[in-house]
Design an enzyme around this catalytic site. Structure first.
Site, PDB file in Angstrom:
ATOM      1  N   CYS A 170       0.811  -1.207   0.000  1.00 19.49           N
ATOM      2  CA  CYS A 170       0.000   0.000   0.000  1.00 19.49           C
ATOM      3  C   CYS A 170       0.853   1.269   0.000  1.00 19.49           C
ATOM      4  O   CYS A 170       1.939   1.307   0.554  1.00 19.49           O
ATOM      5  CB  CYS A 170      -0.892  -0.001   1.222  1.00 19.49           C
ATOM      6  SG  CYS A 170      -1.916  -1.471   1.295  1.00 19.49           S
ATOM      7  N   ARG A 218       5.970  -0.332  -5.838  1.00 19.08           N
ATOM      8  CA  ARG A 218       5.739  -1.156  -4.651  1.00 19.08           C
ATOM      9  C   ARG A 218       4.691  -2.239  -4.900  1.00 19.08           C
ATOM     10  O   ARG A 218       4.572  -3.169  -4.119  1.00 19.08           O
ATOM     11  CB  ARG A 218       5.309  -0.271  -3.477  1.00 19.08           C
ATOM     12  CG  ARG A 218       6.345   0.782  -3.091  1.00 19.08           C
ATOM     13  CD  ARG A 218       5.998   1.419  -1.783  1.00 19.08           C
ATOM     14  NE  ARG A 218       6.032   0.433  -0.703  1.00 19.08           N
ATOM     15  CZ  ARG A 218       7.113   0.128  -0.015  1.00 19.08           C
ATOM     16  NH1 ARG A 218       8.237   0.742  -0.256  1.00 19.08           N
ATOM     17  NH2 ARG A 218       7.079  -0.793   0.933  1.00 19.08           N
ATOM     18  N   TRP A 251      -2.774  -3.098  -1.650  1.00 17.59           N
ATOM     19  CA  TRP A 251      -2.582  -4.544  -1.850  1.00 17.59           C
ATOM     20  C   TRP A 251      -3.577  -5.208  -0.918  1.00 17.59           C
ATOM     21  O   TRP A 251      -3.504  -5.022   0.289  1.00 17.59           O
ATOM     22  CB  TRP A 251      -1.177  -4.959  -1.413  1.00 17.59           C
ATOM     23  CG  TRP A 251      -0.257  -5.314  -2.515  1.00 17.59           C
ATOM     24  CD1 TRP A 251       0.822  -4.595  -2.910  1.00 17.59           C
ATOM     25  CD2 TRP A 251      -0.299  -6.477  -3.341  1.00 17.59           C
ATOM     26  NE1 TRP A 251       1.448  -5.238  -3.939  1.00 17.59           N
ATOM     27  CE2 TRP A 251       0.782  -6.396  -4.229  1.00 17.59           C
ATOM     28  CE3 TRP A 251      -1.154  -7.586  -3.436  1.00 17.59           C
ATOM     29  CZ2 TRP A 251       1.046  -7.363  -5.190  1.00 17.59           C
ATOM     30  CZ3 TRP A 251      -0.903  -8.540  -4.388  1.00 17.59           C
ATOM     31  CH2 TRP A 251       0.188  -8.429  -5.248  1.00 17.59           C
ATOM     32  N   ASN A 282      -2.538   2.240   5.855  1.00 23.30           N
ATOM     33  CA  ASN A 282      -1.581   1.150   5.628  1.00 23.30           C
ATOM     34  C   ASN A 282      -1.481   0.348   6.910  1.00 23.30           C
ATOM     35  O   ASN A 282      -1.319   0.939   7.983  1.00 23.30           O
ATOM     36  CB  ASN A 282      -0.183   1.696   5.305  1.00 23.30           C
ATOM     37  CG  ASN A 282      -0.097   2.219   3.893  1.00 23.30           C
ATOM     38  OD1 ASN A 282      -1.030   2.052   3.104  1.00 23.30           O
ATOM     39  ND2 ASN A 282       1.012   2.858   3.572  1.00 23.30           N
ATOM     40  N   GLY A 283      -1.525  -0.964   6.797  1.00 20.05           N
ATOM     41  CA  GLY A 283      -1.383  -1.803   7.990  1.00 20.05           C
ATOM     42  C   GLY A 283      -2.509  -2.802   8.085  1.00 20.05           C
ATOM     43  O   GLY A 283      -3.351  -2.907   7.184  1.00 20.05           O
ATOM     44  N   GLU A 296      21.947 -17.196  10.667  1.00 16.51           N
ATOM     45  CA  GLU A 296      21.704 -15.893  10.055  1.00 16.51           C
ATOM     46  C   GLU A 296      22.227 -14.754  10.947  1.00 16.51           C
ATOM     47  O   GLU A 296      22.796 -13.778  10.458  1.00 16.51           O
ATOM     48  CB  GLU A 296      20.197 -15.733   9.773  1.00 16.51           C
ATOM     49  CG  GLU A 296      19.754 -14.385   9.254  1.00 16.51           C
ATOM     50  CD  GLU A 296      20.415 -13.959   7.943  1.00 16.51           C
ATOM     51  OE1 GLU A 296      21.153 -14.745   7.335  1.00 16.51           O
ATOM     52  OE2 GLU A 296      20.193 -12.798   7.546  1.00 16.51           O
ATOM     53  N   LYS A 309      25.037 -12.086   9.775  1.00 19.05           N
ATOM     54  CA  LYS A 309      24.851 -10.630   9.803  1.00 19.05           C
ATOM     55  C   LYS A 309      26.038  -9.967  10.481  1.00 19.05           C
ATOM     56  O   LYS A 309      26.559  -8.971  10.017  1.00 19.05           O
ATOM     57  CB  LYS A 309      23.562 -10.237  10.562  1.00 19.05           C
ATOM     58  CG  LYS A 309      22.263 -10.504   9.852  1.00 19.05           C
ATOM     59  CD  LYS A 309      21.985  -9.654   8.650  1.00 19.05           C
ATOM     60  CE  LYS A 309      22.548 -10.190   7.390  1.00 19.05           C
ATOM     61  NZ  LYS A 309      21.893 -11.164   6.600  1.00 19.05           N
ATOM     62  N   GLU A 343      29.406 -10.257   8.295  1.00 18.38           N
ATOM     63  CA  GLU A 343      29.537  -9.550   7.017  1.00 18.38           C
ATOM     64  C   GLU A 343      29.596  -8.029   7.157  1.00 18.38           C
ATOM     65  O   GLU A 343      30.205  -7.370   6.334  1.00 18.38           O
ATOM     66  CB  GLU A 343      28.481  -9.985   6.006  1.00 18.38           C
ATOM     67  CG  GLU A 343      27.073  -9.579   6.304  1.00 18.38           C
ATOM     68  CD  GLU A 343      26.082 -10.096   5.250  1.00 18.38           C
ATOM     69  OE1 GLU A 343      26.436 -10.231   4.078  1.00 18.38           O
ATOM     70  OE2 GLU A 343      24.933 -10.362   5.639  1.00 18.38           O
ATOM     71  N   HIS A 381      30.119 -31.768  20.751  1.00 13.15           N
ATOM     72  CA  HIS A 381      30.963 -32.558  19.845  1.00 13.15           C
ATOM     73  C   HIS A 381      32.177 -31.777  19.367  1.00 13.15           C
ATOM     74  O   HIS A 381      32.777 -32.126  18.356  1.00 13.15           O
ATOM     75  CB  HIS A 381      30.129 -33.059  18.663  1.00 13.15           C
ATOM     76  CG  HIS A 381      28.973 -33.909  19.091  1.00 13.15           C
ATOM     77  ND1 HIS A 381      29.138 -35.168  19.616  1.00 13.15           N
ATOM     78  CD2 HIS A 381      27.638 -33.658  19.129  1.00 13.15           C
ATOM     79  CE1 HIS A 381      27.954 -35.665  19.939  1.00 13.15           C
ATOM     80  NE2 HIS A 381      27.023 -34.757  19.658  1.00 13.15           N
ATOM     81  N   LYS A 386      25.996  -6.983  -3.729  1.00 15.72           N
ATOM     82  CA  LYS A 386      24.587  -7.267  -3.427  1.00 15.72           C
ATOM     83  C   LYS A 386      24.092  -8.443  -4.246  1.00 15.72           C
ATOM     84  O   LYS A 386      23.312  -9.263  -3.784  1.00 15.72           O
ATOM     85  CB  LYS A 386      23.743  -6.013  -3.710  1.00 15.72           C
ATOM     86  CG  LYS A 386      22.275  -6.163  -3.365  1.00 15.72           C
ATOM     87  CD  LYS A 386      22.065  -6.343  -1.859  1.00 15.72           C
ATOM     88  CE  LYS A 386      20.628  -6.599  -1.484  1.00 15.72           C
ATOM     89  NZ  LYS A 386      20.517  -7.202  -0.137  1.00 15.72           N
TER      90      LYS A 386
HETATM   91  O1  M6R Z   1      20.121 -12.383  -4.112  1.00 14.29           O
HETATM   92  P1  M6R Z   1      20.185 -13.637  -3.311  1.00 14.29           P
HETATM   93  O2  M6R Z   1      19.135 -13.736  -2.282  1.00 14.29           O
HETATM   94  O3  M6R Z   1      20.203 -14.869  -4.178  1.00 14.29           O
HETATM   95  O4  M6R Z   1      21.588 -13.585  -2.574  1.00 14.29           O
HETATM   96  C1  M6R Z   1      22.074 -14.666  -1.852  1.00 14.29           C
HETATM   97  C2  M6R Z   1      23.240 -14.273  -0.997  1.00 14.29           C
HETATM   98  O5  M6R Z   1      24.293 -13.786  -1.785  1.00 14.29           O
HETATM   99  C3  M6R Z   1      22.872 -13.203   0.032  1.00 14.29           C
HETATM  100  O6  M6R Z   1      21.813 -13.624   0.844  1.00 14.29           O
HETATM  101  C4  M6R Z   1      24.072 -12.865   0.931  1.00 14.29           C
HETATM  102  O7  M6R Z   1      24.375 -13.956   1.745  1.00 14.29           O
HETATM  103  C5  M6R Z   1      23.783 -11.620   1.756  1.00 14.29           C
HETATM  104  N1  M6R Z   1      24.912 -10.762   1.762  1.00 14.29           N
HETATM  105  C6  M6R Z   1      23.443 -11.915   3.167  1.00 14.29           C
HETATM  106  O8  M6R Z   1      23.222 -10.791   3.925  1.00 14.29           O
END
Ligand code: M6R
Length: 613
Positions: free
Chosen positions: A2, A27, A74, A100-101, A486, A490, A493, A509, A608
């Site tokens: 929305c 969007r 949406w 929105n919401g 995950e 985070k 990276e 182990h 990215k």
């Molecule tokens: O565009 P994708 O979702 O296929 O990308 C996959 C990975 O390259 C991506 O998730 C990467 O691990 C990110 N930097 C994680 O934050």
């Protein structure tokens, strides 16, 4: 997804509102509408379909006035049609609103209002808000007071904009939680309102951003900001950059931070249009999942990389548990080199934000050659992973700019949950009662995510305590084992701190040897079926002198006495808990990296979209 646009000034509002909506088209939406104050009356045009349809309605029956609001919708509650499209009028036709919401408690409110004699014109949750506003206007309050009183009844996260014919020189806007922003653009004798900056950037760069639980009374000459409780606030006018990329960042220093905060909205948009709460059904039309296919699937391979692969690991637990189909999760770069067992009763499901990740695409190609059906869960519209698939679910999170994926992690968790429920129904492995329960839980998700975000200040303090660490262990189990992976990804990276995600049961182990006072151990321990195991994990880490940072459920009294820090998450149905448990870990990583002064949106060595093998 929305979008909201509003205008009050000296010019014709109709083209301004229509253009603003046009700028939010990216969007996605399935209906659109606008309301203009014309000669003292509120006139509405709205319909299902694209903005061209709305523009032609306006052409057939023109609207002229200097105050107006518009919306792209949406669908969440009620299908996309003219009745359900925004703006929504009250019974008198004197007040009108866009929203929105998701109003989580709308069924209760609807019953209450019906008993008071209110007649509803739509199937939306939104309509209860305008009737509540009308209730309080009827009791003699001003528009501002009536909106304030109405909002106090709502559960969930909301952005709303309201107009009244009896107070024609103002627009009232409000924001509760993070269902998208509400921003007010300051002009000369005119003001603009939008859910997203691009809608109004062509008119002004001077913006007032509403925070959660704030309201704005917008007139031609200015804006008054107050809390929902009525306390007037000094507001800051921020000038956003002329550079369109920086402008997009709005009030945030980094895209990653903005995208973390966009999750209430992206999760709302993820379920919008796909969930029929009234009948407890999931609708994924682009997936092309026929009853015949559902019946013959023998195995699903989820193929993905990085964060997307961790989302897939959560999906494995959900699909096996709910739909009883065996699922394997394969890292894209491994799948094609191990001669996987694939036939025409196999589905290969790619998860990819960019839809262009070379290893993921290669895995799809391998599966195609072996006769599998291909599905994808993908964000970038028109990307390769979307085009080559036989069916897809689009993530609906909008552009993700920060290299560290955040909103494109939580959305596929919900997509996979919906896929599991839909598949289970078609395969006849869950009964109606179970299905309705699982579907009803989806309504809670955006607000639960918002409650995690509300705790950012506490998490930032924990980040200050960890900013100098050199290494960290992240532990999780069951549906939250991937949360540990995950969370660690985070941190590593964007902060360049070594971090290791591990299945908690594997500690004994080997990795337990690493634990000492210098090794922070982040333990993901919400109240899910693995809670007791995770609790004893905390005890084991403490017994070895470890520093424990626990992700725990609000109200848990056992964890605080033994953990060094607690990152609280709200009580969440366990199958959806990975959506909430990861948010504090995203925020933690973000603040550690920010305190270290690093280039968060473009960390070294990373891209990215990884389009090479
Ligand atoms: O565009 P994708 O979702 O296929 O990308 C996959 C990975 O390259 C991506 O998730 C990467 O691990 C990110 N930097 C994680 O934050």
């Amino acid at each position: 997804m929305c979008g909201i646009v509003g205008y009050i000034g000296q010019k014709d509002a109709t083209p301004i509102v229509l253009n603003g909506l046009k700028r939010l088209e990216y969007r996605g939406y399935d209906s659109a509408g606008l309301a203009i104050l014309e000669n003292g009356q509120i006139e509405v045009r709205r319909d299902a379909g694209k903005l061209e349809r709305l523009a032609s309605l306006v052409q057939e029956s023109p609207l002229h006035g200097q105050v107006g609001i518009g919306h792209t919708r949406w669908a969440t509650h009620g299908e996309p049609n003219a009745h359900n499209a925004h703006p929504h009028l009250g019974m008198t036709g004197d007040v009108v609103l866009v929203h929105n919401g998701i109003v989580e408690n709308y069924l209760d409110l609807k019953e209450e209002l019906k008993e008071e004699g209110v007649v509803f014109n739509s199937e939306t949750d939104t309509e209860v808000i305008i009737h509540l506003v009308e209730r309080y206007l009827g009791a003699g309050r001003t528009l501002e007071e009536a909106v304030r009183a109405a909002l106090l009844h709502l559960r969930g996260a909301h952005g709303i904009v309201v107009l009244s014919k009896d107070e024609p020189d103002k627009i009232v806007a409000a924001r509760m939680g993070n269902a998208g922003g509400v921003v007010i653009g300051v002009g000369d004798g005119e003001m603009y309102i939008a859910s997203d900056l691009p809608a109004i950037l062509e008119h002004t760069r001077d913006m007032v951003f509403l925070e959660s639980r704030q309201m704005a009374v917008v007139t031609r000459s200015g804006v008054k900001v107050s809390t929902l409780e009525g306390q007037e606030l000094l507001h800051e006018v921020q000038t956003v950059s002329w550079d369109p990329v920086s402008a997009e960042k709005g009030e945030y220093r980094h895209f990653m931070h903005k995208e973390i905060h966009e999750q209430v909205r992206s999760l709302t948009d993820t379920i919008a249009g796909r969930v029929d709460f009234d009948h407890g059904r999931i609708n994924l039309p682009k997936l092309n999942l026929t009853p015949e296919l559902a019946e013959r699937i023998e195995r699903i391979y989820i193929v993905a990389c990085g964060t997307a692969a961790y989302a897939g690991m959560v999906g494995k637990v959900l699909i096996e548990r709910i739909a009883r189909v065996p699922v394997e999760v394969d890292i894209g770069s491994e799948f094609r080199y191990r001669d996987p067992i694939v036939d025409e009763n196999t589905v290969a499901l790619a998860i990819s934000q960019s839809g262009e990740t070379a290893d993921t695409l290669a895995a799809l190609e391998e599966a195609r050659q072996k006769g599998a059906t291909l599905w994808s869960i993908v964000n970038a519209i028109g990307s390769q992973a979307m085009r080559v698939a036989d069916g897809f679910i689009s993530m609906q999170v909008g552009p993700e700019i920060g290299v560290a994926s955040t909103k494109a992690y939580t959305a596929p968790l919900v997509d996979l949950y919906m896929l599991a429920v839909h598949l289970a129904e078609l395969r006849g492995v869950i009964n109606e009662w179970e299905r309705k329960g699982l579907v009803a839980d989806l309504r809670l998700v955006p607000d639960l995510a918002g409650r995690c975000l509300d705790r950012e200040a506490e998490i930032e303090k924990v980040a200050q305590a960890l900013v100098e660490v050199r290494s960290a262990l992240y532990l999780g189990r069951g549906v939250n084992m991937p949360t540990a992976y995950e969370g660690a990804l985070k941190l590593k990276e964007i902060s360049y701190i070594h971090a290791e995600g591990y299945p908690a049961g594997e500690m004994k182990h080997g990795p337990i040897a690493l634990i000492d006072a210098d090794m922070p151990v982040v333990v993901v321990a919400p109240r899910d079926p693995w809670y007791e195991k995770m609790f004893s994990q905390i005890e084991q880490a403490k017994a070895r002198g470890g520093r424990v940072i626990a992700v725990a459920t609000e109200g848990d009294e056992r964890i605080p006495p033994i953990a060094d820090h607690v990152l609280w998450v709200p009580e969440t149905p366990w199958m959806l808990s990975p959506v909430t448990t990861v948010i504090p870990l995203q925020i933690l990583a973000y603040h550690i990296a920010a305190l270290r002064g690093l280039d968060i949106d473009q960390p070294r060595n990373l891209a990215k979209s990884v389009t090479v093998e």
